[in-house]
Scaffold this motif. Structure first.
Motif, short mmCIF file in Angstrom:
data_model
loop_
_atom_site.label_atom_id
_atom_site.label_comp_id
_atom_site.label_asym_id
_atom_site.label_seq_id
_atom_site.Cartn_x
_atom_site.Cartn_y
_atom_site.Cartn_z
N SER A 78 -40.08 -4.60 -13.79
CA SER A 78 -40.15 -5.77 -12.92
C SER A 78 -39.03 -5.69 -11.89
CB SER A 78 -40.02 -7.06 -13.73
OG SER A 78 -41.07 -7.20 -14.65
N GLN A 120 -48.24 -3.67 -9.25
CA GLN A 120 -48.25 -4.30 -7.94
C GLN A 120 -47.10 -3.73 -7.14
OE1 GLN A 120 -47.43 -8.24 -9.32
NE2 GLN A 120 -49.57 -8.75 -9.65
N PRO A 166 -45.12 -3.84 -3.04
CA PRO A 166 -45.09 -4.46 -1.71
C PRO A 166 -45.54 -3.48 -0.64
CG PRO A 166 -42.88 -3.84 -2.38
CD PRO A 166 -43.77 -3.55 -3.55
N ARG A 180 -37.64 -7.36 -7.84
CA ARG A 180 -37.79 -8.37 -6.79
C ARG A 180 -37.69 -7.72 -5.42
NH1 ARG A 180 -37.25 -13.70 -8.43
NH2 ARG A 180 -36.74 -13.96 -10.65
N TYR A 181 -38.58 -8.17 -4.54
CA TYR A 181 -38.53 -7.75 -3.14
C TYR A 181 -38.90 -8.94 -2.29
CZ TYR A 181 -39.36 -5.25 1.20
OH TYR A 181 -39.31 -4.82 2.52
N GLN A 182 -37.96 -9.37 -1.45
CA GLN A 182 -38.14 -10.53 -0.58
C GLN A 182 -38.58 -11.76 -1.40
OE1 GLN A 182 -40.76 -9.41 2.63
NE2 GLN A 182 -39.19 -8.15 3.64
N ASP A 183 -37.81 -12.03 -2.47
CA ASP A 183 -38.00 -13.21 -3.32
C ASP A 183 -39.35 -13.25 -4.03
OD1 ASP A 183 -35.50 -14.18 -2.60
OD2 ASP A 183 -36.30 -15.20 -0.83
N ARG A 184 -39.96 -12.09 -4.20
CA ARG A 184 -41.21 -12.02 -4.94
C ARG A 184 -41.06 -10.97 -6.04
NH1 ARG A 184 -47.20 -10.15 -2.69
NH2 ARG A 184 -48.25 -10.21 -4.72
N PHE A 187 -42.50 -8.17 -8.53
CA PHE A 187 -43.57 -7.19 -8.68
C PHE A 187 -43.43 -6.52 -10.04
CE2 PHE A 187 -42.89 -7.71 -4.17
CZ PHE A 187 -44.17 -7.73 -3.64
N CYS A 210 -39.22 -10.81 -15.49
CA CYS A 210 -39.04 -11.42 -14.17
C CYS A 210 -37.79 -10.92 -13.45
CB CYS A 210 -39.00 -12.95 -14.28
SG CYS A 210 -37.54 -13.58 -15.15
#
Length: 379
Positions: free
Chosen positions: A323, A345, A347, A325-329, A331, A100
């Motif tokens: 793993s 995955q 963005p 993070r991009y804009q609080d998500r 991937f 994460c």
């Protein structure tokens, strides 16, 4: 035909037959001398250790290897964000959860968990550099739709090789089934039909009929090879996306095989995993029963199965995980560390997607306008 019980028995066969042609690389069993620096197993052709980059100067003595890779020389960490538990090198000073991308990790004592020791392991045949190349190639597809502020160089550094825990079972299925079996028979008939000219003509047709009768029986089969993910960080659905693994390459577990790599502790116990496996084997058993039924078609098939667990193993399988993070998500990009199969995955830029859609709509409008003008002029 009698509706008495009919017994269909098949030879033992594995539930998953893996075709080596599906893999990008041949399966590699863990073998060879351990690296003098980290203990990762090396083949004779390795110039450098794929785990730590140490030059391969030749075989080291077993005593020296054992002293450099004790089973306790690891640090055990728990991610407070996603709950994954991993073990890593004791000399490592910075920790980021590979599942994460969280830095909120705490250390725990493995003795408190009382977990079962793995039986088998498959080593990394895909190096970190090869996994990064897979990521670059995958990310370059549809590059125009990628957000402009996505820094790929920083993302690549987050990729980590992790041994993930899986439960694998062998089982014998004993089933009783019942169904209605249909068998075709044909009749030739003659009919009077009116033609386009209004005259009546005789036409011969072959009409199919179906005769139905009830049938019941027993079916037995042996199944093995299904992998139930015991990971908290990687779901069963995600784990199945990067399969198959070539299980013929499984080697007996030794602690020094994991040196230089992270290893996740299992959180799904064998009873929970057995429930997942039974559900999978139930579906496969129903398909196999249906395939062995006689007749041309069937309906109202009911299969009542009992599964006898004949074997269970805890195995560690290699996966490269990236793993970010991009804009609080969060991937993820996953690479099968044995075969090189990858999924991920990424963005996309909403503005660029909208611009692409508008461009396509305008192009269609222009083409339609040109065709309309041409049709008007041609009149």
């Amino acid at each position: 035909m009698s509706s008495e019980d009919v017994v269909f028995e098949t030879n033992p066969i594995e539930a998953q037959i893996v075709d080596p042609s599906l893999s990008d690389t041949a399966p590699t069993a863990l073998a060879g001398e351990p690296c003098a620096r980290c203990g990762n197993p090396l083949s004779a052709d390795d110039q450098y250790c794929p785990a730590c980059g140490q030059p391969n100067d030749g075989p080291s003595s077993p005593a020296a290897s054992a002293s450099k890779t004790p089973a306790a020389a690891a640090r055990f960490l728990r991610c407070e964000s996603c709950g994954a538990e991993i073990s890593t090198d004791i000399d490592r000073r910075s920790y980021v959860c590979p599942f994460c991308d969280s830095t909120y990790v705490v250390e725990f004592t493995p003795a408190q968990s009382d977990r079962r020791r793995p039986e088998f392991v498959i080593g990394f045949a895909v190096t970190r550099q090869q996994a990064r190349q897979h990521f670059k190639k995958w990310l370059s597809n549809n590059r125009w739709l990628r957000p402009g502020d996505l820094t790929t160089a920083a993302i690549e550094e987050k990729q980590q090789g992790v041994y993930l825990p899986f439960w694998t079972f062998s089982t014998r299925a004993s089933s009783r089934w019942r169904a209605k079996i249909g068998e075709y028979w044909y009749e030739t008939v003659r009919r009077q039909v009116r033609g386009a000219d209004g005259k009546m003509t005789t036409r011969t047709e072959r009409v199919r009929h179906t005769e139905w009768w009830p049938l019941s029986g027993r079916h037995q089969r042996f199944y093995a090879g299904f992998l139930a993910s015991a990971s908290r960080g990687l779901s069963q659905a995600e784990a199945e996306q990067i399969q198959p693994f070539q299980l013929t390459a499984l080697a007996r577990y030794q602690p020094h095989f994991l040196a230089g790599w992270m290893s996740e502790e299992y959180v799904l116990d064998q009873d929970q995993a057995w429930q997942i496996c039974q559900a999978h084997f139930q579906r496969v058993e129903r398909q196999n029963v249906a395939a062995f039924l006689p007749g041309d078609e069937q309906r109202e098939l009911v299969v009542d199965s009992r599964f006898e667990r004949t074997g269970i193993d805890l195995v560690l399988l290699p996966v490269h995980i990236l793993s970010y993070r991009y804009q609080d998500r969060v991937f993820r990009f996953l690479v099968n560390g044995q075969t090189g199969k990858f999924v991920g995955q990424k963005p996309v830029s909403g503005k660029r997607v909208a611009a692409l859609v508008i461009g396509i709509v305008l192009l269609i409008a222009v083409v339609v306008g040109i065709l309309w003008v041409v049709s008007v002029v041609s009149r």
